[in-house]
Design an enzyme around this catalytic site. Structure first.
Site, PDB file in Angstrom:
ATOM      1  N   LYS A 100      -6.033  -3.082   1.563  1.00  0.00           N
ATOM      2  CA  LYS A 100      -6.299  -2.976   2.672  1.00  0.00           C
ATOM      3  C   LYS A 100      -5.896  -2.692   3.964  1.00  0.00           C
ATOM      4  O   LYS A 100      -6.186  -1.869   4.855  1.00  0.00           O
ATOM      5  CB  LYS A 100      -8.141  -2.748   2.990  1.00  0.00           C
ATOM      6  CG  LYS A 100      -9.119  -1.940   1.368  1.00  0.00           C
ATOM      7  CD  LYS A 100      -9.448  -0.811   1.979  1.00  0.00           C
ATOM      8  CE  LYS A 100     -10.583  -0.377   1.404  1.00  0.00           C
ATOM      9  NZ  LYS A 100     -10.729   1.796   1.136  1.00  0.00           N
ATOM     10  N   SER A 137      -4.622  -2.507  -6.856  1.00  0.00           N
ATOM     11  CA  SER A 137      -4.749  -2.292  -6.270  1.00  0.00           C
ATOM     12  C   SER A 137      -5.727  -3.556  -4.880  1.00  0.00           C
ATOM     13  O   SER A 137      -5.624  -4.287  -3.458  1.00  0.00           O
ATOM     14  CB  SER A 137      -5.908  -1.330  -5.523  1.00  0.00           C
ATOM     15  OG  SER A 137      -6.951  -1.698  -5.939  1.00  0.00           O
TER      16      SER A 137
END
Length: 434
Positions: free
Chosen positions: A79, A330
Site C-alpha cells: 500500500k 501482498s
C-alpha cells in the site's frame, strides 16, 4: 468476520451518472504511468525480494514458483507504493491543507508513511473494530487517527464529511489512477526478477493492486495469465466479470480483513474487465494453511489476505502444471495472537495438530500418564486445560481439553488411540474425527 462492509472500499453511491460512457483501461492507467510512478518511488520503497520455492512448485506441479514478498515492504504491505505516488503529485495547496483517508489497516499505514516523508499532515479514520496494534502502528508513522463508526462504511462517510469540513484531500485506497499506477510498480519488478513468468496470482479486495500489475504484464506479453484471488466470503469480482457490470455483495464474511471489500469500483472494474484473465475463490481454512506453510517453509509472517494467492496455488484452484508462477504475497500486518490462530487452524487442516476432550481419573496424578503417553509417541503437548464439568461428566473424573502437535494425522491418530486405552483416561471426542 461478518459485517456489512469491513474493507477499505466505499459504500454504494459512487457510480458515474447514468448515460456517461464508462472509461476504458487505457483511460485510467498505462505502462507509462506506472514507469513514472517508479521514478517517484525510487529510494522511497523497497524493491522487495522474489523468493523461489521448490516446495511450492512441487506441491502445485508448477515448473517454478516465485513468492513476491510485499510483506517485506515498508509499512508491511504494497500500500505504501500507491499512497506515496498519489500524495507526491498533490498540488502545493492540497499538501499544505493535508489529506485524509479511511482504512481498517494497510492503506492507513501507507498514507501515514507517505505523509511523514512528504511533510503532509495525515488524518486516518478507522472503524471501532480496528485492532489496537494497527492503530498504534498508524500513529507511529505520524498520523492523527480518528476512531469512528462500528463498521467501515461509517468510517468512510465520516472521513468524507471531515474532508469537506476541513478542506482535506481524500486519498482513496484503490479506485484512483495514481494509486493503481503506484501498485503497478510491483509488476515492473516481477518482469525484471522473473522474466520466464507465465502466470501471476494476486489478491483482490477493491482491485487496485491487480489492476496495476495486470497493466504492466499484459503490455509486456498478453499471454501472461493474470489471475485474481478472493475469499469465498468476499467473492464479488468474478460475478462482476460474468455479468459485465459491478456486482456488490450485501455483506462479507472472511478472516482476510485486508481484502474484505464488497465490490470493485468504476476504475478498477474497467481495468480488471480488460486485463485480468480470471478470478478464483479460496476458503478461510485454505488461507490458514497458506499462512502456516509460509511460516514453516518460507520463514515469513503473512496476513490472511496476503496468503490468499498461495492458497489458490496449493488448493488447486488454478491449474499451473509446468508453468512459472508468481505469487504476490501482498502484506504481513498481522498481530501475534491472530497469526497463532491462523497457524493453529492451518496445522489442523494439514493434520499436524489435533484437539481432544478427555475424561481423566485421579486428578491431578493422572496427568503423568497423559504426558508420558504424549512423549512416548513423539508428539508435543501444546495445550492442556481443565474444563468446566457438565452433567454428562462422571463425578469422579475430570474433564480436560488438550492440543497436541505432531508430524501428521497418522501419528496423532495413533496417539489418541493410545490415550483412549490407558487406564484412567478416555477420549470423549477429538478434531481428527470431526
Amino acid at each position: 468476520m461478518n459485517s456489512e462492509r469491513t474493507g477499505d472500499g466505499p459504500p454504494a453511491g459512487d457510480d458515474p451518472p447514468a448515460g456517461d460512457d464508462p472509461p476504458t483501461a487505457d483511460d485510467i492507467v498505462t505502462v507509462a504511468d506506472v514507469e513514472a510512478a517508479r521514478e517517484r518511488l525510487d529510494e522511497v520503497v523497497h524493491r522487495t525480494p522474489l523468493d523461489r520455492s521448490t516446495t511450492f512448485a512441487e506441491r502445485s506441479g508448477a515448473a517454478s514458483v516465485g513468492l513476491k514478498l510485499e510483506n517485506m515492504q515498508r509499512t508491511g504491505s504494497f500500500k505504501s507504493r500507491g499512497a506515496y505516488n498519489t500524495m507526491a503529485q498533490l498540488p502545493p495547496a492540497e499538501r499544505e491543507r493535508g489529506v485524509i483517508a479511511s482504512s481498517a489497516g494497510n492503506h492507513a499505514q501507507g498514507v501515514a508513511f507517505a505523509g511523514g516523508l512528504l511533510d503532509i499532515d495525515t488524518t486516518i479514520v478507522v472503524p471501532e473494530v480496528t485492532p489496537s496494534s494497527k492503530i498504534e502502528a498508524t500513529r507511529g508513522y505520524g498520523a492523527d487517527v480518528v476512531v469512528e463508526g462500528d463498521i467501515y462504511e461509517r468510517s468512510y462517510e465520516h472521513a468524507l464529511s471531515l474532508a469537506d469540513e476541513k478542506e482535506l484531500t481524500f486519498v482513496h485506497p484503490f479506485d484512483d489512477e495514481a494509486i493503481i499506477a503506484g501498485q503497478g510498480t510491483v509488476g515492473l519488478e516481477l518482469l525484471e526478477q522473473y522474466p520466464e513468468l507465465d502466470t501471476v496470482l494476486v489478491s483482490i479486495g477493491g482491485g487496485g493492486l491487480i489492476s496495476g500489475i495486470a497493466t504492466v504484464l499484459k503490455a509486456h506479453d498478453p499471454d501472461i495469465r493474470v489471475v485474481g484471488v478472493q475469499p469465498e466470503g468476499a467473492f464479488h469480482a468474478k460475478p462482476s466479470l460474468e455479468r459485465d457490470e459491478i456486482h456488490e455483495l450485501p455483506d462479507v464474511d472472511t478472516v482476510a480483513e485486508g481484502i474484505a471489500d464488497t465490490r470493485l469500483l468504476e476504475k478498477t472494474f474497467a481495468v480488471v474487465r480488460e486485463r485480468v484473465d480470471d478470478v478464483v475463490s479460496v476458503t478461510d481454512r485454505e488461507m490458514s494453511v497458506a499462512v502456516t506453510l509460509l511460516a514453516e517453509r518460507a520463514k515469513t509472517v503473512v496476513e490472511a489476505a496476503g496468503a490468499a494467492p498461495l492458497a489458490a496455488l496449493c488448493s488447486g484452484a488454478v491449474d499451473v502444471a509446468d508453468e512459472h508462477v508468481a505469487v504476490v504475497v501482498s502484506g504481513g500486518n498481522v498481530n501475534l495472537a491472530e497469526h497463532a490462530e491462523l497457524t493453529r487452524t492451518g496445522r489442523m487442516e494439514l493434520g499436524r495438530y489435533a484437539e481432544a476432550n478427555l475424561s481423566v481419573a485421579d486428578w491431578p496424578s493422572g496427568l503423568e500418564t497423559l504426558t508420558d503417553t504424549v512423549d512416548n509417541h513423539g508428539a508435543e503437548l501444546e495445550e492442556l486445560e481443565r474444563t468446566r464439568r457438565t452433567n454428562a461428566d462422571e463425578p469422579n473424573r475430570t474433564p480436560v481439553k488438550i492440543g497436541v502437535a505432531g508430524s501428521g494425522p497418522k501419528q496423532l491418530s495413533s496417539l489418541l488411540v493410545a490415550l483412549d486405552h490407558r487406564d484412567g483416561i478416555a477420549v470423549v471426542n477429538d478434531s481428527l474425527d470431526g
